[in-house]
Design an enzyme around this catalytic site. Structure first.
Site, PDB file in Angstrom:
ATOM      1  N   HIS A  94       1.167   1.239  13.752  1.00  0.00           N
ATOM      2  CA  HIS A  94       0.884   0.326  14.856  1.00  0.00           C
ATOM      3  C   HIS A  94       1.438   0.824  16.182  1.00  0.00           C
ATOM      4  O   HIS A  94       2.287   1.712  16.219  1.00  0.00           O
ATOM      5  CB  HIS A  94       1.480  -1.059  14.559  1.00  0.00           C
ATOM      6  CG  HIS A  94       2.955  -1.025  14.267  1.00  0.00           C
ATOM      7  ND1 HIS A  94       3.452  -0.918  12.985  1.00  0.00           N
ATOM      8  CD2 HIS A  94       4.048  -1.066  15.075  1.00  0.00           C
ATOM      9  CE1 HIS A  94       4.774  -0.915  13.019  1.00  0.00           C
ATOM     10  NE2 HIS A  94       5.170  -0.989  14.280  1.00  0.00           N
ATOM     11  N   GLU A  96      -2.844  -3.348   4.690  1.00  0.00           N
ATOM     12  CA  GLU A  96      -3.237  -2.141   5.409  1.00  0.00           C
ATOM     13  C   GLU A  96      -4.030  -2.425   6.680  1.00  0.00           C
ATOM     14  O   GLU A  96      -3.923  -1.701   7.670  1.00  0.00           O
ATOM     15  CB  GLU A  96      -4.055  -1.223   4.479  1.00  0.00           C
ATOM     16  CG  GLU A  96      -3.206  -0.608   3.377  1.00  0.00           C
ATOM     17  CD  GLU A  96      -4.010   0.171   2.342  1.00  0.00           C
ATOM     18  OE1 GLU A  96      -5.229   0.377   2.541  1.00  0.00           O
ATOM     19  OE2 GLU A  96      -3.411   0.562   1.320  1.00  0.00           O
ATOM     20  N   ARG A 112      11.331  10.530   9.881  1.00  0.00           N
ATOM     21  CA  ARG A 112      11.458   9.281   9.142  1.00  0.00           C
ATOM     22  C   ARG A 112      10.194   8.507   9.513  1.00  0.00           C
ATOM     23  O   ARG A 112       9.888   8.333  10.690  1.00  0.00           O
ATOM     24  CB  ARG A 112      12.716   8.533   9.564  1.00  0.00           C
ATOM     25  CG  ARG A 112      12.949   7.213   8.800  1.00  0.00           C
ATOM     26  CD  ARG A 112      12.292   6.029   9.471  1.00  0.00           C
ATOM     27  NE  ARG A 112      12.555   4.784   8.745  1.00  0.00           N
ATOM     28  CZ  ARG A 112      12.018   3.604   9.059  1.00  0.00           C
ATOM     29  NH1 ARG A 112      11.209   3.487  10.080  1.00  0.00           N
ATOM     30  NH2 ARG A 112      12.289   2.544   8.353  1.00  0.00           N
ATOM     31  N   ASP A 142       7.810   5.231   9.458  1.00  0.00           N
ATOM     32  CA  ASP A 142       7.879   3.772   9.377  1.00  0.00           C
ATOM     33  C   ASP A 142       6.665   3.188   8.637  1.00  0.00           C
ATOM     34  O   ASP A 142       5.590   3.797   8.622  1.00  0.00           O
ATOM     35  CB  ASP A 142       7.903   3.251  10.824  1.00  0.00           C
ATOM     36  CG  ASP A 142       8.265   1.779  10.918  1.00  0.00           C
ATOM     37  OD1 ASP A 142       9.368   1.419  10.497  1.00  0.00           O
ATOM     38  OD2 ASP A 142       7.427   0.994  11.428  1.00  0.00           O
ATOM     39  N   LYS A 156       3.605   1.653   3.669  1.00  0.00           N
ATOM     40  CA  LYS A 156       2.684   0.908   2.796  1.00  0.00           C
ATOM     41  C   LYS A 156       1.621   0.153   3.585  1.00  0.00           C
ATOM     42  O   LYS A 156       0.699  -0.400   2.996  1.00  0.00           O
ATOM     43  CB  LYS A 156       3.475  -0.048   1.882  1.00  0.00           C
ATOM     44  CG  LYS A 156       4.052  -1.276   2.567  1.00  0.00           C
ATOM     45  CD  LYS A 156       4.715  -2.193   1.529  1.00  0.00           C
ATOM     46  CE  LYS A 156       5.152  -3.497   2.146  1.00  0.00           C
ATOM     47  NZ  LYS A 156       5.879  -4.356   1.200  1.00  0.00           N
ATOM     48  N   HIS A 157       1.757   0.137   4.916  1.00  0.00           N
ATOM     49  CA  HIS A 157       0.776  -0.554   5.757  1.00  0.00           C
ATOM     50  C   HIS A 157      -0.381   0.345   6.189  1.00  0.00           C
ATOM     51  O   HIS A 157      -1.209  -0.057   7.008  1.00  0.00           O
ATOM     52  CB  HIS A 157       1.464  -1.146   6.983  1.00  0.00           C
ATOM     53  CG  HIS A 157       2.407  -2.264   6.631  1.00  0.00           C
ATOM     54  ND1 HIS A 157       1.964  -3.547   6.388  1.00  0.00           N
ATOM     55  CD2 HIS A 157       3.743  -2.284   6.433  1.00  0.00           C
ATOM     56  CE1 HIS A 157       3.009  -4.316   6.080  1.00  0.00           C
ATOM     57  NE2 HIS A 157       4.092  -3.571   6.086  1.00  0.00           N
ATOM     58  N   GLU A 214       9.172   5.007   4.716  1.00  0.00           N
ATOM     59  CA  GLU A 214       9.620   3.661   4.354  1.00  0.00           C
ATOM     60  C   GLU A 214       8.520   2.913   3.604  1.00  0.00           C
ATOM     61  O   GLU A 214       7.506   2.553   4.195  1.00  0.00           O
ATOM     62  CB  GLU A 214       9.968   2.880   5.632  1.00  0.00           C
ATOM     63  CG  GLU A 214      10.343   1.438   5.366  1.00  0.00           C
ATOM     64  CD  GLU A 214      10.099   0.500   6.553  1.00  0.00           C
ATOM     65  OE1 GLU A 214      10.851  -0.459   6.693  1.00  0.00           O
ATOM     66  OE2 GLU A 214       9.154   0.730   7.342  1.00  0.00           O
ATOM     67  N   GLY A 259      10.402  -3.305  -3.907  1.00  0.00           N
ATOM     68  CA  GLY A 259      11.318  -3.087  -5.020  1.00  0.00           C
ATOM     69  C   GLY A 259      10.612  -2.782  -6.330  1.00  0.00           C
ATOM     70  O   GLY A 259      11.255  -2.480  -7.336  1.00  0.00           O
ATOM     71  N   ASP A 265      17.394  -2.736   8.970  1.00  0.00           N
ATOM     72  CA  ASP A 265      16.538  -3.885   8.642  1.00  0.00           C
ATOM     73  C   ASP A 265      17.210  -4.874   7.697  1.00  0.00           C
ATOM     74  O   ASP A 265      16.834  -6.044   7.659  1.00  0.00           O
ATOM     75  CB  ASP A 265      15.237  -3.401   7.969  1.00  0.00           C
ATOM     76  CG  ASP A 265      14.336  -2.666   8.937  1.00  0.00           C
ATOM     77  OD1 ASP A 265      14.293  -3.046  10.127  1.00  0.00           O
ATOM     78  OD2 ASP A 265      13.678  -1.690   8.515  1.00  0.00           O
ATOM     79  N   ARG A 300      22.711  -4.614  13.795  1.00  0.00           N
ATOM     80  CA  ARG A 300      22.566  -3.555  14.802  1.00  0.00           C
ATOM     81  C   ARG A 300      23.739  -3.590  15.777  1.00  0.00           C
ATOM     82  O   ARG A 300      23.578  -3.436  16.990  1.00  0.00           O
ATOM     83  CB  ARG A 300      21.213  -3.722  15.510  1.00  0.00           C
ATOM     84  CG  ARG A 300      20.063  -3.617  14.510  1.00  0.00           C
ATOM     85  CD  ARG A 300      18.724  -4.066  15.030  1.00  0.00           C
ATOM     86  NE  ARG A 300      17.701  -3.847  13.992  1.00  0.00           N
ATOM     87  CZ  ARG A 300      16.400  -3.948  14.181  1.00  0.00           C
ATOM     88  NH1 ARG A 300      15.918  -4.287  15.372  1.00  0.00           N
ATOM     89  NH2 ARG A 300      15.547  -3.726  13.207  1.00  0.00           N
TER      90      ARG A 300
END
Ligand code: NAG
Ligand code: NAG
Length: 498
Positions: free
Chosen positions: A141, A183, A225, A227, A230-231, A251, A255, A318, A365
Site C-alpha cells: 500500500h 489481498e 524487511r 511489510d 500476506k496482503h 512480515e 500464528g 507492533d 515505540r
C-alpha cells in the site's frame, strides 16, 4: 547480430558481477544478528533527550545521523546488522509519517529522518564496521492525506494512475479469513486510507522491479524487511525478491503454521510469528506448559522451507513488549536466550535490552534516549553474552548455522534445544519457572552431546561431564536459562577464564 548479442551478454555479465559484489545473499545473512531500530525513536541528531510522550503519534526527532552517532551502542552488544524504519517519502500527516508506513513517493525520502547524504553516511559507517543495513519496505500500500474515495492518484510516485490500485470497488478488510479480501481490500479506513496497490498489474510489477534496481545500490542496502506480505498475492513476491537481489525478510502476521510456512516458498525469510506467539505465552506465564511450543517447533521445522533463514524475534514495534506481560527478569532472560539461540536470524527490537515495558502500538515505540543508552543494564549485557555465544558457536562449528534445532528434552516448564553435531553442539536450556523458583536439578537422559564429553555452562562457568549414556546433569538456578558448550572448544575464547 553476433556483436549485438555479445554486447548484451557482456553488459549482462557486468551487471550481474556488480550486483553480486554489493548484495548480501540469504546465506550471508544467516550468521547476522539484527538490531531493529524504530528510526524516529532511536536517537536525535542533537542528542538532546527531548521528552517524547509514551504513545505519542508524531515525530519525536530521531534521525539517520542519530543512528550513525550511536553505532557503538549497537555494535557493543554484538549486533552485525540493523533494520531501520521505512525511509521513503510519506504523507504530510505526522501521525502517519513518523513510522514511515504511509508512502507517497518511492523515489523520495522521509525528510524528517534526514537527507540522502545522511542515509548514505549511515550506510557507509555500517560498511566500515562490517555491519549490514536492512531497510523496511512496503509494496502492499501507499498512504494518502484525504478521503479514500477522493484520492488524487497523480500525487503518488511511481504508481500514479487509478488503475495501479485496487479500486473496483474500494473495500476495507473485514474478514481476515477471506484471503481475496486480505489481498485486494485496503487496510486502514476511509478517513486515513492506505491505497492498496494492484500488484498484479504489469506496470506495477515492472515499476517495483525498476525501483528496487535503483534503490538498493543507491543507498547501499544489504537486505529488506518487507511489510504486510500476506496482503499481497504470493506470485508477486519472487519477482520483488529477485529484483532486489538481496535477502528479503517478510512480515506474515499469523500464528497458523499451515498458513504461514508456504510464504517461505516465495520469499527468502519470514519473521517467525507462529513461534513468537508460542514463546510469548510460554515464557510470560509460569503456569503455562511447554507442550504447544514444543509442537510448534516441530511443525515449523517440517512445514517451513528453511527455519534457519527465518527471523527469530520476541518483540517488535507492533506488539506489546514482553515486559508488559511480566516484569520477571529471569523470564526476560529466558525469552531473549530463546530468541537468539534458536533457529533463525535473531532480531532484537530497540528497548528490549533496556527492559522497556510499553503496551501494543503505539505504546511500544518509547524513545530509547530515556534509557540514556545504558550499557550497564542487565539485559544489555545479557544480549551481548547471547550474541557472543552464538557467534562462537558458528565460528567453531561449521554445521551450526544451517542446523535445524531439535528439542532434546522437555517437561512442563523446561525446554532444551540442541544445535550442532554431538561433539561441537550448543545446548540451550530455557524454562518458565520465574525468578522466584526454587533451584532445581535434573538429569537429562539424552542431551545430545557425545558421551563423556566435558561441557561448561557458559553463564555460570560450572563444568560437568556428560555421562557414559549421554545423560547430562543440569542445574536450574533462580529460573535462569543456561547454555552448555564443549569445554575443549573454549581455550582462547576468553569464556570462563579459558
Ligand atoms: C489489477 O490490474 C489488472 C491488470 O490491469 C486487472 O486485470 C485487474 O482487474 C486489477 N485487479 C483489481 C482487483 O482491481
Ligand atoms: C502495559 O501497557 C499498557 C498500555 O500501554 C500500560 O498502561 C501499562 O502500564 C503497561 N504495563 C507495564 C508494566 O508497563
Amino acid at each position: 547480430m553476433f556483436s549485438t548479442s555479445l554486447r548484451v551478454f557482456v553488459i549482462y555479465a557486468l551487471t550481474t558481477l556488480l550486483q553480486t559484489a554489493n548484495a548480501a545473499t540469504p546465506n550471508e545473512w544467516r550468521s547476522r544478528s539484527i538490531y531493529q531500530i524504530f528510526t524516529d525513536r532511536f536517537a536525535r541528531t542533537d542528542e538532546f533527550n527531548t521528552y517524547c510522550v509514551p504513545g505519542y503519534r508524531g515525530f519525536c526527532g530521531g534521525t539517520w545521523q542519530g543512528i550513525t552517532n550511536k553505532l557503538d551502542y549497537i555494535q557493543g552488544m554484538g549486533f552485525t546488522a540493523i533494520w531501520i524504519s521505512p525511509v521513503v517519502q510519506n504523507v504530510a500527516d505526522s501521525a502517519r509519517a513518523y513510522h514511515g508506513y504511509s508512502a507517497t513517493n518511492l523515489y523520495g525520502l522521509n525528510s524528517n529522518f534526514g537527507t540522502a547524504g545522511d542515509l548514505k553516511a549511515l550506510a557507509k559507517a555500517l560498511q566500515s564496521r562490517g555491519m549490514y543495513l536492512m531497510v523496511d519496505v512496503v509494496a502492499n500500500h501507499f498512504g494518502y492525506d484525504g478521503s479514500a474515495y477522493d484520492v488524487d492518484y497523480s500525487t503518488l510516485n511511481p504508481f500514479n494512475q487509478r488503475e495501479h490500485f485496487h479500486v473496483n470497488p474500494i473495500c476495507f478488510i473485514e474478514d481476515y479469513a477471506n484471503q481475496i479480501e486480505v489481498e485486494q481490500c485496503w487496510i486502514g479506513d476511509g478517513d486515513y486510507p492506505l491505497p492498496d496497490v494492484n500488484t498484479t498489474h504489469p506496470t506495477v510489477r515492472e515499476g517495483f522491479s525498476d525501483w528496487l534496481k535503483w534503490f538498493i545500490p543507491e543507498y547501499s542496502i544489504d537486505g529488506l524487511r518487507v511489510d504486510t506480505v500476506k496482503h499481497v498475492e504470493k506470485p508477486f513476491w519472487p519477482i520483488f525478491n529477485y529484483a532486489s537481489n538481496v535477502y528479503n525478510l517478510g512480515e506474515v502476521l499469523d500464528g497458523n503454521i499451515q498458513y504461514f510456512c508456504p510464504y517461505q516458498n516465495y520469499m527468502d525469510g519470514l519473521f517467525a510469528y507462529p513461534i513468537y506467539f508460542q514463546i510469548t505465552q510460554f515464557f510470560s506465564d509460569p503456569s503455562a506448559t511447554s507442550a504447544n511450543l514444543v509442537r510448534a517447533i516441530g511443525d515449523m521445522t517440517s512445514e517451513c522451507k528453511d527455519t534457519t533463514l527465518l527471523g527469530s524475534f520476541s518483540e517488535n514495534h507492533d506488539q506489546a513488549r514482553f515486559a508488559n506481560y511480566t516484569q520477571d527478569m529471569a523470564l526476560a532472560r529466558n525469552i531473549i536466550a530463546y530468541t537468539m539461540i534458536a533457529d533463525g536470524i535473531p532480531v532484537i527490537y530497540q528497548g528490549q535490552e533496556q527492559h522497556f515495558s510499553g503496551g501494543a502500538d503505539p505504546y511500544d515505540r518509547e524513545a530509547l534516549w530515556t534509557s540514556n543508552y545504558d550499557t550497564d543494564s542487565p539485559l544489555y549485557n545479557f544480549v551481548k553474552q547471547m550474541n557472543a555465544i552464538r557467534s562462537m558457536s558458528f565460528t567453531k562449528s561449521s554445521s551450526y548455522l544451517a542446523w535445524k534445532q531439535t528439542v532434546t528434552y522437555s517437561d512442563g516448564h523446561i525446554i532444551a534445544i540442541r544445535k550442532g553435531e554431538a561433539n561441537s553442539m550448543t545446548l540451550m536450556v530455557t524454562n518458565n519457572l520465574g525468578e522466584g523458583a526454587a533451584d532445581y536439578n535434573l538429569n537429562m537422559p539424552n542431551a545430545g552431546f557425545a558421551t563423556r564429553l566435558k561441557v561448561v555452562e557458559l553463564l555460570s562457568c560450572r563444568e560437568v561431564n556428560v555421562d557414559q549414556r549421554g545423560g547430562l546433569d543440569v542445574q536450574i538456578i533462580s529460573g535462569l536459562p543456561s547454555i552448555y558448550y564443549p569445554q575443549y572448544l573454549l581455550p582462547g575464547t576468553g569464556w570462563c577464564g579459558y
